[in-house]
Design a protein around this motif. Structure first.
Motif, PDB file in Angstrom:
ATOM      1  N   UNK A  18       0.833  -1.209   0.000  1.00 38.52           N
ATOM      2  CA  UNK A  18       0.000   0.000   0.000  1.00 38.52           C
ATOM      3  C   UNK A  18       0.870   1.264   0.000  1.00 38.52           C
ATOM      4  N   UNK A  19       1.906   1.271   0.801  1.00 35.67           N
ATOM      5  CA  UNK A  19       2.825   2.406   0.876  1.00 35.67           C
ATOM      6  C   UNK A  19       3.543   2.591  -0.458  1.00 35.67           C
ATOM      7  N   UNK A  20       4.034   1.492  -1.006  1.00 37.80           N
ATOM      8  CA  UNK A  20       4.782   1.535  -2.263  1.00 37.80           C
ATOM      9  C   UNK A  20       3.895   2.034  -3.411  1.00 37.80           C
ATOM     10  N   UNK A  21       2.682   1.522  -3.484  1.00 36.47           N
ATOM     11  CA  UNK A  21       1.781   1.936  -4.566  1.00 36.47           C
ATOM     12  C   UNK A  21       1.375   3.404  -4.419  1.00 36.47           C
ATOM     13  N   UNK A  22       1.192   3.877  -3.184  1.00 40.80           N
ATOM     14  CA  UNK A  22       0.865   5.292  -2.966  1.00 40.80           C
ATOM     15  C   UNK A  22       2.024   6.180  -3.415  1.00 40.80           C
ATOM     16  N   UNK A  23       3.258   5.766  -3.122  1.00 38.28           N
ATOM     17  CA  UNK A  23       4.416   6.543  -3.571  1.00 38.28           C
ATOM     18  C   UNK A  23       4.529   6.526  -5.087  1.00 38.28           C
ATOM     19  N   UNK A  24       4.301   5.370  -5.671  1.00 35.20           N
ATOM     20  CA  UNK A  24       4.396   5.269  -7.127  1.00 35.20           C
ATOM     21  C   UNK A  24       3.340   6.175  -7.792  1.00 35.20           C
ATOM     22  N   UNK A  25       2.165   6.217  -7.214  1.00 32.75           N
ATOM     23  CA  UNK A  25       1.091   7.065  -7.763  1.00 32.75           C
ATOM     24  C   UNK A  25       1.430   8.546  -7.580  1.00 32.75           C
ATOM     25  N   UNK A  26       1.941   8.911  -6.412  1.00 38.16           N
ATOM     26  CA  UNK A  26       2.204  10.318  -6.098  1.00 38.16           C
ATOM     27  C   UNK A  26       3.474  10.843  -6.753  1.00 38.16           C
ATOM     28  N   UNK A  27       4.552  10.068  -6.691  1.00 38.77           N
ATOM     29  CA  UNK A  27       5.856  10.529  -7.170  1.00 38.77           C
ATOM     30  C   UNK A  27       6.282   9.929  -8.514  1.00 38.77           C
ATOM     31  N   UNK A  28       5.598   8.870  -8.938  1.00 37.40           N
ATOM     32  CA  UNK A  28       5.967   8.214 -10.179  1.00 37.40           C
ATOM     33  C   UNK A  28       7.021   7.139 -10.000  1.00 37.40           C
ATOM     34  N   UNK A  29       7.466   6.936  -8.772  1.00 36.75           N
ATOM     35  CA  UNK A  29       8.471   5.907  -8.475  1.00 36.75           C
ATOM     36  C   UNK A  29       8.401   5.583  -6.986  1.00 36.75           C
ATOM     37  N   UNK A  30       9.127   4.558  -6.599  1.00 37.36           N
ATOM     38  CA  UNK A  30       9.243   4.201  -5.181  1.00 37.36           C
ATOM     39  C   UNK A  30      10.461   4.937  -4.635  1.00 37.36           C
TER      40      UNK A  30
END
Length: 80
Positions: A18-30
């Protein structure tokens, strides 16, 4: 440069998805910090919960929060 290599996507623990996917959505990467925290997923989940609750509580003004983030980024040498 980090002393430990970041955990690759394929090895990030399920409880951190969940954390990783939220970062990917917000920043475009982990972010590298999430890759490091993947070594201790319970710590990552606790830190994310604390950050989320501080934001919800509105104890800190959004302008002050942004200023704090900018100052911390400058201290650690991050090009925020």
């Amino acid at each position: 440069m980090a002393r430990l290599p970041g955990v690759p996507d394929s090895e990030i623990p399920q409880e951190m998805r969940e954390i990783v996917e939220a970062q990917r959505k917000h920043y475009g990467c982990v972010l590298n910090s999430a890759r490091q925290l993947a070594y201790a997923p319970r710590v990552a989940i606790g830190a994310a919960a604390m950050t989320r609750e501080l934001a919800r509580s509105r104890q800190i003004e959004p302008r002050l929060s942004a200023l704090l983030n900018l100052r911390i980024a400058a201290i650690v040498g991050c090009g925020f």
